[in-house]
Write a protein that holds these residues in place. Sequence first.
Motif, short mmCIF file in Angstrom:
data_model
loop_
_atom_site.label_atom_id
_atom_site.label_comp_id
_atom_site.label_asym_id
_atom_site.label_seq_id
_atom_site.Cartn_x
_atom_site.Cartn_y
_atom_site.Cartn_z
N GLU A 439 36.81 30.19 25.25
CA GLU A 439 37.08 29.81 26.69
C GLU A 439 36.18 30.76 27.28
O GLU A 439 36.10 32.01 27.06
CB GLU A 439 38.51 30.01 26.98
N THR A 440 35.38 30.20 28.47
CA THR A 440 34.63 31.09 29.42
C THR A 440 35.18 31.41 30.39
O THR A 440 35.89 30.59 31.27
CB THR A 440 33.29 30.35 29.49
N PHE A 441 35.01 32.58 30.92
CA PHE A 441 35.85 33.05 32.08
C PHE A 441 34.82 33.76 33.15
O PHE A 441 33.68 34.41 32.68
CB PHE A 441 36.92 34.08 32.02
N ALA A 442 34.60 33.47 34.28
CA ALA A 442 33.75 34.07 35.41
C ALA A 442 34.48 35.32 36.07
O ALA A 442 35.69 35.17 36.48
CB ALA A 442 33.52 33.22 36.38
N LEU A 443 34.06 36.55 35.94
CA LEU A 443 34.83 37.76 36.39
C LEU A 443 34.35 38.35 37.65
O LEU A 443 32.95 38.37 37.65
CB LEU A 443 34.87 38.81 35.38
N HIS A 444 34.97 38.24 38.61
CA HIS A 444 34.64 38.84 40.01
C HIS A 444 35.25 39.93 40.41
O HIS A 444 36.58 39.93 40.24
CB HIS A 444 34.88 37.62 41.22
N VAL A 445 34.60 41.21 40.43
CA VAL A 445 35.17 42.46 40.54
C VAL A 445 34.70 43.13 41.89
O VAL A 445 33.30 43.07 42.19
CB VAL A 445 34.39 43.18 39.33
N PHE A 446 35.62 43.56 42.61
CA PHE A 446 34.91 44.40 43.75
C PHE A 446 36.01 45.41 44.10
O PHE A 446 37.29 45.30 43.65
CB PHE A 446 35.09 43.30 45.13
N PRO A 447 35.62 46.72 44.50
CA PRO A 447 36.41 47.81 44.57
C PRO A 447 37.50 47.55 45.98
O PRO A 447 36.92 47.01 46.81
CB PRO A 447 35.65 49.00 44.47
N PHE A 448 38.37 48.43 46.08
CA PHE A 448 38.97 48.49 47.16
C PHE A 448 39.81 49.90 47.46
O PHE A 448 39.88 50.68 46.63
CB PHE A 448 39.99 47.48 47.24
N SER A 449 40.05 50.17 48.58
CA SER A 449 40.97 51.47 48.98
C SER A 449 41.94 51.28 49.98
O SER A 449 41.70 50.30 50.93
CB SER A 449 39.52 52.61 49.56
N ALA A 450 43.11 51.58 49.86
CA ALA A 450 44.13 51.57 50.84
C ALA A 450 44.83 52.91 50.93
O ALA A 450 45.72 53.33 50.15
CB ALA A 450 45.10 50.44 50.30
N ARG A 451 44.68 53.66 52.10
CA ARG A 451 45.05 55.05 52.19
C ARG A 451 46.42 55.07 52.20
O ARG A 451 47.19 56.00 51.96
CB ARG A 451 44.45 55.70 53.28
#
Length: 694
Positions: A439-451
Amino acid sequence: MRFRSYIALALTATAIVPFFAWSVLQRGDVDRRILESDAEQSRAAHEAARLVEERLETLAQLARYAARSVGEAARAEPTPVSPEKVELLLRDVVKSFPTLNNLHVDRLAPESARVAAFYPPHASDGRALLGVDHSTRWHVAAKRRGLEGVAFSPVLTSSQNREAPPILTFAADVPGSPELLLSGAVELEALLHEIEGSLSSRGLQLTVLTPERQIVWPASTAPHVRTWPEVPDDRSLIGLGSARRFVTVAHLPDSVSGWAIVVSKPESLRSAERRRIERRTALLASAVLLLTLVAGWAAGRPLRRAFRQLEEDLDARGFGTDRTTIRRGPDELRHVQRVYREVRRALDARNAQLSATAEQRARELEAEELLFRSVFDGIELPFLLLDADWKPHLRNRAATSLNDRVAERLVDEARAHWTTPDAADTTTVDVRNDDGRLETFALHVFPFSARRSTLAEGYALLVESVTDREALKRMKDDLLGIVAHELKTPVTACRLQVERLESTLGPHEGLRALDRDLDHLRHIVHDWLSVARIDGGTFTVYPSVVQLDPLLRKARRLVRARYDFDFSVSVDEEAECIFADASALTDVFVNLFTNACRYAKPDKKPVVAVTARREGNDIVIDVCDRGIGIAPEDLERIFDRFYQVSQGTRRRTGGTGLGLVICRAVCTAHGGTLEASCAGGVTRFTLRLPQPSP
């Protein structure tokens, strides 16, 4: 520590510090007195030494006088002087110095030394002393060793009576009569008793030592000789414990006797004043401490009551009541209580306000959390929140469908991709399920910060299953290759048939139109086959050394068969020859020139300008035109397959959308790059082709 204890401690320190300062001054005064007493003792020792030295010198002068008198009498008579005459001389000397005894004259012979005259002539037991042999006596031995002048004997006891008081024996040679020797003795009691009495009246003790450490004084009738271990140093302590004494020492000249005059006194007596001061200080300190503690306790009672009220006022149950109000006590404490109550009331009001605000904010946060959870779980795709170490922290409902092994594999792949320099936000990965299906997956990654969150920072991972889409894409790519291969032969056969008809029927407009359409179809098939080779990894180039200008002019000629455009070329001398695949590079130029004509401004003749230069080991070729341009967001998308730039509301036709894909693949196969830019109305395609080192 209680406040009352602090007060007592402060009062004690206030009283004790000056008291101890006074005690230190007193101790200093005592030390100064001790030093003065030590100096006085030292002066007494030197004074005693001076008196002893004077008396010994007087005794020596008397001995010299007697020796001269005996010598003059001996020289006055031609025959040996009579004992009676010498005895008279000795008697006169003894009468002038009554402390003398045993004054006599010996006549020395080689083998003997006999008494020639003696005063008194008889011993205490009535025995006559004339003619007695003194050859074994100290004074005879001293004479035989070369006596000159007067000498004092180190032997302090009588040879005839060991129990007699200690005596000091002296000897003097007789001038002009070397065979005669004058000798006598004096009791140490008569010599030193007066000096000892003077010192004893001041609490001092006299001790006289010979250079051989023999005790001359105090006198002793002991049968053995008493000695000290050593002659002590001046101003030193000797002895141990209660017998410890402080001594000062003065030395007589060696010409007299070399004696050490030691004046001492008990160390306990010397330091008695200091001990008295210390005992008095201890008693006074105890009294001051006791009085201070009593005063502190009495002074601390009202303070203690006030502090107890202040302490009870801190409790919510006693706050502000009459019982906890300080009415007697320091003004400062009453002021502190008044300020505290004002601040306490203000803080209570502020706390009530903050509590209301906190409750409202808690309700808002709870609503926001519910909204977040609703939105988070409402996302149809699996969504994971990861911490800074890429550990899963939160999953939405769709993510729970992924088993742990697949989820762990997807997180590892996302982390590996994200940590790669210049990585894109999205990547695809193939994972085999438990049933063995890939099975093929598309991975979308983005960083976040929540103080304000427990998850202060981390990464969001959106997982999309693209198995069907990738399969469709591969099917489409495979279809392109199959169709291209299947159309290549019929197209070639049709072109041969058109050429045969033209040779049979002659030129005909319909045949020419048919030939152009077949040529366009051939280009499409060629592009599809090239893309198929690129996807299959079999696309290759065969570079060699070629001239750049003929390639550009050939491409211009091929494009001008369909489009009319202005063309200019500028090739630097260093870029005239390049190492490249001539056929593939010609196709690149044809595609770029064709696009410049195809996307020219309406009612404007296309203009293409080509420049070539050398930069280091690279040949850089710019193909520029002034067409409709390319939007910034499309500068990379134009290199995607089947993508065409739109103009207005209608799409320009005439291309397959594969030309720039093939152009970039050709440059990449050469180890170079192809980039697009648009600025100032000029669209620029830059080819950078590396060249082998010369």
